[in-house]
Design an enzyme around this catalytic site. Structure first.
Site, PDB file in Angstrom:
ATOM      1  N   VAL A 202      92.315  51.863  58.319  1.00 52.07           N
ATOM      2  CA  VAL A 202      93.085  51.177  57.278  1.00 52.07           C
ATOM      3  C   VAL A 202      92.218  50.950  56.040  1.00 52.07           C
ATOM      4  O   VAL A 202      92.648  51.209  54.908  1.00 52.07           O
ATOM      5  CB  VAL A 202      93.647  49.843  57.800  1.00 52.07           C
ATOM      6  CG1 VAL A 202      94.409  49.122  56.695  1.00 52.07           C
ATOM      7  CG2 VAL A 202      94.562  50.087  58.993  1.00 52.07           C
ATOM      8  N   TYR A 203      90.996  50.490  56.248  1.00 56.01           N
ATOM      9  CA  TYR A 203      90.077  50.278  55.130  1.00 56.01           C
ATOM     10  C   TYR A 203      89.867  51.584  54.364  1.00 56.01           C
ATOM     11  O   TYR A 203      89.934  51.621  53.129  1.00 56.01           O
ATOM     12  CB  TYR A 203      88.745  49.757  55.662  1.00 56.01           C
ATOM     13  CG  TYR A 203      87.696  49.510  54.610  1.00 56.01           C
ATOM     14  CD1 TYR A 203      87.702  48.336  53.856  1.00 56.01           C
ATOM     15  CD2 TYR A 203      86.679  50.436  54.387  1.00 56.01           C
ATOM     16  CE1 TYR A 203      86.730  48.098  52.897  1.00 56.01           C
ATOM     17  CE2 TYR A 203      85.705  50.202  53.426  1.00 56.01           C
ATOM     18  CZ  TYR A 203      85.727  49.035  52.690  1.00 56.01           C
ATOM     19  OH  TYR A 203      84.757  48.808  51.739  1.00 56.01           O
ATOM     20  N   ALA A 204      89.633  52.664  55.092  1.00 62.44           N
ATOM     21  CA  ALA A 204      89.417  53.961  54.459  1.00 62.44           C
ATOM     22  C   ALA A 204      90.639  54.393  53.658  1.00 62.44           C
ATOM     23  O   ALA A 204      90.513  54.949  52.559  1.00 62.44           O
ATOM     24  CB  ALA A 204      89.081  55.010  55.518  1.00 62.44           C
TER      25      ALA A 204
END
Length: 258
Positions: A154-156
């Site tokens: 998700v961060y990526a």
């Protein structure tokens, strides 16, 4: 011949640094002030301390209230501070989980700050820069926009999205004299990476992944920020500036505990 000795000068410029309370944002605020900019320090915590620190060093700064999660807060802040020449946005959050375990609520929380927060800032301050005929917007993406590991899905995605939004806005506002660029850190010693620092094996694996054999310090992003804020980068827009110690130049992988 042109005198190039002042191309990094920010004298007479006003910079809004969102995330100025700590980490990279704090270092960026100090650096911009040292090069002559008046700095508006914005954060949900610590911005007043950063502004005071700049003032104690002889710079011009003030703290402003701004919440990236609140569109009204951003509009109200823009109305109070007026035109800015430079916008720097550094805040991010992360939920380290495998994608199959991420809840909708966790996904929404990361997206809301990392991507929608930047969109809200670009929408308001980008329009003001368009109207004034120039400006520099500096967003923080990450090496995770292009390389990833378990637990960073998700961060990526938000960092790839931030990069693509920066490129899109650069293409949309180029004719108006507004430049938009994204800085991509590798691993940096900030509060966001505390979980990694607490695990010696994980910490060392990240240090050794960099070809420099160490983590970055927030202060090492002052140079890239000042460069992108100044006339030194007058023909640079839509760029993805890797500041990763060679992380993405070398192969290797470590699977962290999740």
């Amino acid at each position: 011949m042109r005198d190039f000795s002042q191309i990094f000068s920010l004298d007479g410029k006003t910079a809004l640094v969102v995330g100025a309370g700590r980490g990279i944002g704090h270092a960026a605020a100090l650096g911009l002030a040292d090069f002559g900019s008046r700095v508006l320090c914005a954060d949900i915590d610590g911005a007043e301390d950063t502004a005071s620190e700049i003032s104690s060093r002889g710079g011009a700064a003030e703290s402003v209230a701004l919440d990236m999660l609140d569109p009204d807060s951003i509009r109200e802040t823009a109305g109070r501070v007026g035109a800015v020449d430079v916008l720097v946005s550094s805040p991010s959050i992360n939920v380290r989980k495998r994608l199959l375990d991420v809840t909708d609520e966790e996904f929404d929380r990361v997206i809301d700050l990392n991507m929608k927060g930047n969109l809200r800032l670009m929408r308001v301050f980008g329009e003001r820069m368009r109207q004034q005929g120039g400006g520099s917007i500096i967003l923080f993406s990450s090496i995770r926009a292009t390389v990833v590991e378990p637990g960073q899905g998700v961060y990526a995605a938000t960092k790839a999205g931030t990069l693509q939004m920066a490129r899109a806005l650069a293409s949309e506002l180029g004719e108006d004299g507004v430049r938009v660029n994204a800085i991509a850190p590798g691993v940096v010693d900030t509060p966001l990476t505390q979980k990694i620092k607490d695990d010696p094996e994980w910490y060392e694996a990240y240090a050794s992944k960099s070809v420099l054999g160490r983590w970055a310090e927030p202060e090492e992003f002052v140079g890239p920020v000042v460069y992108l804020a100044s006339e030194a980068s007058s023909y640079v827009t839509g760029s993805y500036m890797l500041v990763d110690g060679g992380w993405t130049a070398a192969d290797g992988r470590f699977e962290p505990p999740l």
